[in-house]
Write an enzyme that holds these catalytic residues in place. Sequence first.
Site, mmCIF file in Angstrom:
data_model
loop_
_atom_site.group_PDB
_atom_site.id
_atom_site.type_symbol
_atom_site.label_atom_id
_atom_site.label_comp_id
_atom_site.label_asym_id
_atom_site.label_seq_id
_atom_site.Cartn_x
_atom_site.Cartn_y
_atom_site.Cartn_z
ATOM 1 N N TRP A 195 0.831 -1.214 0.000
ATOM 2 C CA TRP A 195 0.000 0.000 0.000
ATOM 3 C C TRP A 195 0.856 1.251 0.000
ATOM 4 O O TRP A 195 0.521 2.239 -0.666
ATOM 5 C CB TRP A 195 -0.986 -0.025 1.170
ATOM 6 C CG TRP A 195 -1.929 -1.186 1.060
ATOM 7 C CD1 TRP A 195 -2.004 -2.273 1.881
ATOM 8 C CD2 TRP A 195 -2.904 -1.405 0.027
ATOM 9 N NE1 TRP A 195 -2.963 -3.138 1.435
ATOM 10 C CE2 TRP A 195 -3.532 -2.639 0.300
ATOM 11 C CE3 TRP A 195 -3.310 -0.681 -1.098
ATOM 12 C CZ2 TRP A 195 -4.544 -3.171 -0.498
ATOM 13 C CZ3 TRP A 195 -4.311 -1.205 -1.908
ATOM 14 C CH2 TRP A 195 -4.905 -2.423 -1.605
ATOM 15 N N ASP A 221 -1.060 7.234 6.092
ATOM 16 C CA ASP A 221 -2.145 6.296 5.778
ATOM 17 C C ASP A 221 -2.300 5.391 6.999
ATOM 18 O O ASP A 221 -1.436 4.556 7.273
ATOM 19 C CB ASP A 221 -1.767 5.484 4.526
ATOM 20 C CG ASP A 221 -2.785 4.381 4.215
ATOM 21 O OD1 ASP A 221 -3.767 4.221 4.968
ATOM 22 O OD2 ASP A 221 -2.578 3.680 3.204
ATOM 23 N N LYS A 262 -11.731 -1.257 8.041
ATOM 24 C CA LYS A 262 -10.987 -2.124 8.967
ATOM 25 C C LYS A 262 -11.306 -1.754 10.421
ATOM 26 O O LYS A 262 -11.840 -2.560 11.156
ATOM 27 C CB LYS A 262 -9.493 -2.027 8.701
ATOM 28 C CG LYS A 262 -9.170 -2.457 7.271
ATOM 29 C CD LYS A 262 -7.744 -2.196 6.906
ATOM 30 C CE LYS A 262 -7.554 -2.137 5.415
ATOM 31 N NZ LYS A 262 -7.935 -3.371 4.729
HETATM 32 C C1 LIG Z 1 -2.787 0.345 4.664
HETATM 33 C C2 LIG Z 1 -3.749 0.341 3.532
HETATM 34 N N1 LIG Z 1 -3.822 1.419 2.721
HETATM 35 C C3 LIG Z 1 -4.665 1.457 1.673
HETATM 36 C C4 LIG Z 1 -5.509 0.411 1.395
HETATM 37 C C5 LIG Z 1 -6.437 0.506 0.216
HETATM 38 O O1 LIG Z 1 -7.682 0.821 0.688
HETATM 39 P P1 LIG Z 1 -8.951 0.971 -0.266
HETATM 40 O O2 LIG Z 1 -9.305 -0.392 -0.713
HETATM 41 O O3 LIG Z 1 -9.951 1.604 0.650
HETATM 42 O O4 LIG Z 1 -8.578 1.862 -1.387
HETATM 43 C C6 LIG Z 1 -5.497 -0.723 2.210
HETATM 44 C C7 LIG Z 1 -6.402 -1.853 1.937
HETATM 45 O O5 LIG Z 1 -6.321 -2.915 2.485
HETATM 46 C C8 LIG Z 1 -4.595 -0.746 3.297
HETATM 47 O O6 LIG Z 1 -4.530 -1.815 4.099
#
Ligand SMILES: Cc1ncc(COP(=O)(O)O)c(C=O)c1O
Length: 357
Positions: free
Chosen positions: A102, A169, A193
């Site tokens: 991510w 994030d 989450k």
């Molecule tokens: C740390 C992190 N950032 C970003 C995301 C992406 O999130 P989204 O599916 O809401 O775009 C995730 C998804 O699991 C994540 O765990």
Amino acid sequence: MKKHNFSAGPSILVPEVLEKASQAVLDFEGKGLSLIEISHRSPEFVAIINEARVLVLELLDLKDKGYSVLFLQGGASMEFVRVAFNLLSPEGKAGYINTGTWANNAQKEASFLGNVIELATSKDKNYAYIPKDINVPDDLDYLHLTSNNTIYGTQFKAFPPTEIPLVCDMSSDIFSRVLDFSQFDLIYAGAQKNIGAAGTSLVVVKDAVLGKTNRSLPNIMNYQKHIERESMYHTPAVFSVYTCYLTLKWLKDLGGISAIERRNNAKAHLLYSEIDRNSLFRGTAATEDRSLMNAVFELNNQDLEMEFDQFWQAENISGLKGHRTVGGYRASIYNAMPMESVQHLVRIMQHFETKFG
Ligand SMILES: Cc1ncc(COP(=O)(O)O)c(C=O)c1O
């Protein structure tokens, strides 16, 4: 019987949140209408989103500190882009710490808009650790990092001290541990989450960092526009926002982040102790960087995979498989996960060892 849900996201929600949200879908506050069939501008929904905003600031101890709270759409992935639109000037540079899939995606998406520098990465060891002693230049527009790596199970325990705007994030560990949240200038997190149902993402931004890039922005990418319109520039994800509101209220009633942190520490301690003790398993993340939210582990003998999968599935456990890109196992133990489910998993691992060890 309800399963023990270790899914990484969308993931477990608090039972009372599920109950209240289900009721609101059938009949919202006795109005004879469903929550999802009333206007987002109705006084009832406006009160919900306003209260959710206040709860976020209270829980993060950011009240009256110059922060705005937004509930937006497009997932955390949209914020990868929106962050760059709002904070990266056309001739500027942003620093990224690449600690996993991510974090890497955030960096790649921002690079479509300008100069992005990878200041540190743990890719050399398949993201099994958090880089330390990172040198952060002071001429960057911002520094971006991912506090918890949902896939590889690592987590920043301390953040690089820096004078430049810090963007984080926190999709998979927001509201899970006490931090000085005022060290961050922008925090974002997908709801699915630790906050609520999928559909909205939370953005907490210090007003003072916005409007400095000299870039003209489409409204939908402009945080200032969303702040001005109180997250109603376009129709918000009403059901998702409502589940966030209910979860935030639950967390406040429980005693806030310090109370949930104690629970989270106890759950993680129990699970990691078993992973370390059990002769059939090993943890894959560096011990000092282990995530308190996503415990990632694997079998020492991969040939036992089928047996172990059958074993835990027969015991009413769900969502224990590792991310499809890494394999192995991942127990996601977010705020809503009760201690009893972790104890259940630990017992299953012990039984499995008795049988196959
Ligand atoms: C740390 C992190 N950032 C970003 C995301 C992406 O999130 P989204 O599916 O809401 O775009 C995730 C998804 O699991 C994540 O765990």
